[in-house]
Design an enzyme around this catalytic site. Structure first.
Site: not given
Ligand code: 5RP
Length: 232
Positions: A34, A88, A90, A101-104, A110
């Site tokens: 996002t 973005g 989660d 946050k942090g699934l990425g 961040e």
């Molecule tokens: C990465 C994050 C992202 O902001 C979070 O995972 C949201 O990602 P997406 O917009 O792909 O759902 O915290 O560390």
């Protein structure tokens, strides 16, 4: 919500997120799909409208994406105070805008970028809204590779069921941009995120947690009825 709908919501969020940036601002650029839509919209404004701002990326991937549009990037060393950071999330609570946050995997950078910014705005689609944190998502915790097994045991003692994050379709550990590991910690429904954040952070070996508590000013939430603005 089908995949096409989600793409449409992210594009809307990209445009509205990018509209918050004006000439000469100092901007924290978030990570994830996002936030990437926001960066793409900013990139178009950079190229088509001559918008100029200073961007601080919160991940290598976001830096590469911004650079592909010619956006000029800087660092927190040169630009320690940002006007806004847009990212973005989660999970987001309706009340209080508490976040996971942090699934990425970019949670540490961040969070650093967030705390450098005067204003923090989150862009999410409505699937991410929850009453309490922990409904769908574990809390990603970034830990040092040294002694991670001991760090994991301490996290288990405070109630986490843990999955060690590995690379997609690969047995190797996932490593963050800073070379650290991520432990995805399921605490179930989180009744007291302030307390949990303190407990996680006090464990030796923990670098940062994916709980972003009392630090979000506004959430832009895309859904069936358009974009809602939620405030803390
Ligand atoms: C990465 C994050 C992202 O902001 C979070 O995972 C949201 O990602 P997406 O917009 O792909 O759902 O915290 O560390």
């Amino acid at each position: 919500m089908d995949a096409q709908q989600i793409v449409k919501y992210k594009e809307q969020l990209g445009k509205i997120g990018a509209s918050l940036v004006s000439q000469g601002m100092k901007v924290g650029l978030g990570s994830g799909s996002t936030a990437a839509c926001v960066i793409r919209s900013l990139g178009k404004r950079w190229q088509e409208e001559g918008l100029r701002f200073e961007g601080v990326p919160s991940s290598i991937a976001s830096a590469k994406l911004a650079e592909s549009y010619g956006i000029e990037l800087t660092t927190l060393g040169e630009c320690p105070e940002l006007d806004i950071a847009i990212d973005g999330a989660d999970e987001v609570t309706h009340q209080g805008l508490q976040l996971i946050k942090g699934l990425g995997g970019a949670l540490l950078r961040e969070k650093i970028v967030r705390y450098a910014a005067k204003k923090f705005v989150i862009v999410v689609d409505e699937r991410k809204l929850v009453d309490k944190l922990g409904e769908h998502t574990p809390v990603p915790v970034e830990v040092t590779p040294f002694g991670w097994e001991a760090t994991m045991k301490h996290l288990e003692k405070i109630g986490a069921s843990i999955k060690v994050r590995v690379k997609n379709d690969h047995p190797d550990f996932f490593l963050t941009d800073g070379g650290n590991m991520i432990l995805d910690c399921d605490f179930g429904i989180i009744d007291d995120p302030v307390r949990l954040e303190k407990d996680i952070i006090s464990i030796a070996g923990v670098i940062e947690s994916g709980l972003f508590i009392n630090c979000t000013d506004e959430a832009l939430v895309a859904g069936y009825n358009g974009i809602q603005h939620l405030y803390k």
